[in-house]
Enzyme design. Structure first.
Site, mmCIF file in Angstrom:
data_model
loop_
_atom_site.group_PDB
_atom_site.id
_atom_site.type_symbol
_atom_site.label_atom_id
_atom_site.label_comp_id
_atom_site.label_asym_id
_atom_site.label_seq_id
_atom_site.Cartn_x
_atom_site.Cartn_y
_atom_site.Cartn_z
ATOM 1 N N ARG A 140 0.878 -1.270 -0.087
ATOM 2 C CA ARG A 140 -0.031 0.044 0.177
ATOM 3 C C ARG A 140 0.715 1.427 -0.111
ATOM 4 N NH1 ARG A 140 -4.765 -0.096 4.681
ATOM 5 N NH2 ARG A 140 -3.435 1.177 5.681
ATOM 6 N N LYS A 185 11.181 -0.651 5.771
ATOM 7 C CA LYS A 185 11.797 -1.311 7.159
ATOM 8 C C LYS A 185 10.492 -1.985 7.722
ATOM 9 C CE LYS A 185 11.657 -1.460 11.092
ATOM 10 N NZ LYS A 185 10.919 -2.402 11.919
ATOM 11 N N PRO A 186 10.533 -3.222 7.623
ATOM 12 C CA PRO A 186 9.504 -3.999 7.801
ATOM 13 C C PRO A 186 9.122 -4.379 9.268
ATOM 14 C CG PRO A 186 10.829 -5.425 6.815
ATOM 15 C CD PRO A 186 11.508 -4.235 6.769
ATOM 16 N N GLY A 215 1.389 2.017 12.055
ATOM 17 C CA GLY A 215 1.789 1.136 13.151
ATOM 18 C C GLY A 215 0.914 1.768 14.389
ATOM 19 N N SER A 216 1.562 1.758 15.605
ATOM 20 C CA SER A 216 0.891 2.228 16.823
ATOM 21 C C SER A 216 0.680 3.766 16.701
ATOM 22 C CB SER A 216 1.082 1.527 17.901
ATOM 23 O OG SER A 216 2.729 2.037 18.120
ATOM 24 N N GLU A 270 -0.457 6.082 9.297
ATOM 25 C CA GLU A 270 -1.554 5.423 9.486
ATOM 26 C C GLU A 270 -1.431 4.622 10.969
ATOM 27 O OE1 GLU A 270 -4.234 5.137 7.463
ATOM 28 O OE2 GLU A 270 -3.271 5.935 5.936
ATOM 29 N N ARG A 289 -11.929 -10.355 10.845
ATOM 30 C CA ARG A 289 -11.200 -10.294 9.703
ATOM 31 C C ARG A 289 -9.802 -10.292 10.323
ATOM 32 N NH1 ARG A 289 -9.500 -6.697 5.348
ATOM 33 N NH2 ARG A 289 -9.999 -4.967 6.790
ATOM 34 N N CYS A 317 -6.458 -2.483 12.277
ATOM 35 C CA CYS A 317 -6.619 -1.316 12.766
ATOM 36 C C CYS A 317 -8.000 -0.807 12.474
ATOM 37 C CB CYS A 317 -5.770 -0.257 12.079
ATOM 38 S SG CYS A 317 -5.712 -0.406 10.288
#
Ligand code: NAD
Length: 491
Positions: free
Chosen positions: A173, A188-189, A242-243, A264, A292, A298
């Protein structure tokens, strides 16, 4: 079994995994040789050792990306589009393999992994179509003397940081719109789930994405390496998923260098069932919105509010559907809910459930971790949850659904909006006029009106309030990687 060039052959499921850093089109170990383990959440066993990028490695990646990105930006949009289209085709051909990687490192059930893969690869088709739609504008200055020409240019080196809950989709995305726009990226996964991202890098290279345009730098030293990239003067963009907690810290850090940020972040979605709702449709939508990805989303419905006239019917039917969900290792046939990501996630889920119980809510199904190998929490429904329960305030990142009843529209809208988050809200009513009016009053970037699923590559995904800044997907998603330039022209 160790194969050459950082590939690990894994007997069970026989995946041939890339485990090294991918920088400048080359696979290479970390500069200090360090690695970190990747754990299969269904067995608690190590499935791979992945190279852990150092500050030197990521500095190198930024410098290589800056050079590669300049050339990439000069390629014709149609050429970029065709490479993206090819990437979509190759990813589609390897859909099953991608889904298998996701199950192995994340644990989710295979139907969720297949769903994620379909969603993930679609960003390449969508942005293959968008890459050529780089609109500007031209107008005559109000005084009539000159023309105002406005164009969009690629923003430059983009650092992408992604979470573990969607190892493929959260990466694609960002990657697809960024490279469609003409930017080079360094991904950076998440440290729990870097293997799928490394596989995606391999496939994109095969599709013709040039060396250095897409780089992947797993690292267990996330703060240090992301900080180093943010402070590098060649970095122009940070896109983070992420958070909210880590997002806030990165926004502060980005402020030092005035780097453009897209964020996000977390969610705490309310799910409202009005008295005129089709209850069976609401239960079906609730199952999607809650379950799901096993609730590790999120967008997951976190708080259910059912009108007092339909509370019992909705709660009974929803509880029955939750209790019937099959739990087990993600790769097993028929399994609908896999393990959670790690031990910490289980403990956190149970903390919220025990707090709600202690404050008086009833456990209608589930309610405690499963005693077996792997990080399993069963589908759980909590009835008559009191307003002071922590579960109504915090993001619930798992298969637990608290339900409350309400009697008045204004009251439930106020409760739905009473959170620092504003990612998504869901509502069910058969009166579309009423549904649209309530949608306008809900403080969320996305609304599911008689629908439990909002994600779509063609739609602008993103949140209000502390759920984020900017949008992903749609035309807007590509604009996050472009910067406006205005030229005053004496015509
Ligand atoms: P996280 O914030 O812990 O980690 C996200 C990424 O940031 C990971 O790659 C991690 O390694 C990295 N990171 C962690 N600490 C860092 C630091 N100090 N500096 C730089 N990077 C750091 O989140 P998570 O647990 O991986 O994912 C779950 C969270 O992600 C949930 O809050 C969820 O709502 C959110 N999420 C949001 C969206 C969205 O589109 N809004 C989508 C998926 C997940």
């Amino acid at each position: 079994m160790e194969a050459s060039h950082g590939e690990t052959e894994h007997a069970q499921g026989s995946l041939s995994m890339r485990t090294e850093l991918f920088i400048g089109g080359q696979w290479r170990p970390a500069s200090d040789g360090a690695t970190f383990p990747i754990i299969d959440p269904s067995t608690e066993q190590t499935i791979a050792e992945v190279s852990s990028a150092t500050v030197d490695d990521v500095t190198d990646a930024v410098e290589i990306a800056a050079v590669a990105g300049k050339k990439w930006a000069q390629r014709a949009p149609r050429e970029r589009a065709e490479i993206l289209r090819k990437a979509w085709e190759l990813l589609r051909d390897r859909k099953d393999e991608i889904a298998t990687y996701i199950v192995r490192e994340n644990g989710k059930a295979m139907p969720d992994a297949v769903g994620e893969t379909s969603y993930a690869i679609e960003f390449f088709r969508w942005y293959a179509e968008e890459a050529v739609r780089n609109y500007g504008e031209i107008l005559t200055s109000p005084a009539g003397g000159n023309k105002i020409v406005v164009m969009q240019q690629p923003i430059g080196v983009s650092v992408l940081v992604t979470p573990w809950n969607y190892p493929a989709a959260m990466a694609t995305r960002k990657i697809a719109p960024a490279i469609a726009a003409g930017c080079a990226v360094i991904l950076k996964p998440a440290s729990d789930t870097p293997l799928t991202a490394l596989l995606v890098a391999e496939i994109l290279t095969e599709a013709g994405v040039p060396p250095g345009v897409m780089n992947v730098v797993p690292s267990r030293r996330s703060g240090e390496v992301v900080g180093a990239m943010l402070h590098h003067p060649l970095t122009r963009k940070l896109s983070f998923t992420g958070s909210t907690e880590v997002g806030r810290a990165l926004l502060k850090e980005a402020a030092d260098c005035v780097v453009n940020c897209s964020m996000e972040l977390g969610g705490n979605a309310p799910f409202l069932v009005f008295e005129d709702a089709d209850i069976d449709a609401a239960v079906a939508g609730a199952m999607i919105a809650k379950m799901r990805n096993g609730g590790e989303a999120c967008t997951a419905a976190n708080r259910f509010y059912a009108h007092e006239r339909v509370y019992q019917e909705f709660t009974d039917k929803f509880t029955a559907a939750m209790a019937a969900f099959k739990v087990g290792p993600g790769h097993e046939s028929g399994v609908e809910l896999g393990p959670m990501i790690n031990e910490w996630a289980i403990k956190d889920m149970d903390r919220l459930v025990q707090d709600a119980k202690a404050k008086g809510s009833e456990v209608l199904t589930g309610g405690a971790p499963l005693q077996r190998t792997g990080y399993y929490y069963p589908p759980t429904v909590l009835g008559n949850v009191p307003a002071d329960a922590d579960i109504l305030r915090e993001e619930v990142f798992g298969p637990v659904a608290p339900i409350l009843s309400f009697s008045d529209d204004d009251e439930v809208i106020a409760q739905a909006n009473d959170t620092e988050y504003g990612l998504v809200s869901y509502l069910y009513t058969q009166d579309i006029g009423r549904g649209m009016a309530i949608s306008e009053r809900l403080d969320a970037g996305m609304i599911g009106l008689n629908r439990g699923l909002v994600s779509d590559p063609a739609a602008p995904f993103g949140g209000m309030k502390q759920s984020g800044l900017g949008r992903e997907g749609s035309h807007e998603g590509m604009m996050e990687y472009m910067e406006m330039k205005y030229i005053a022209v004496e015509w």
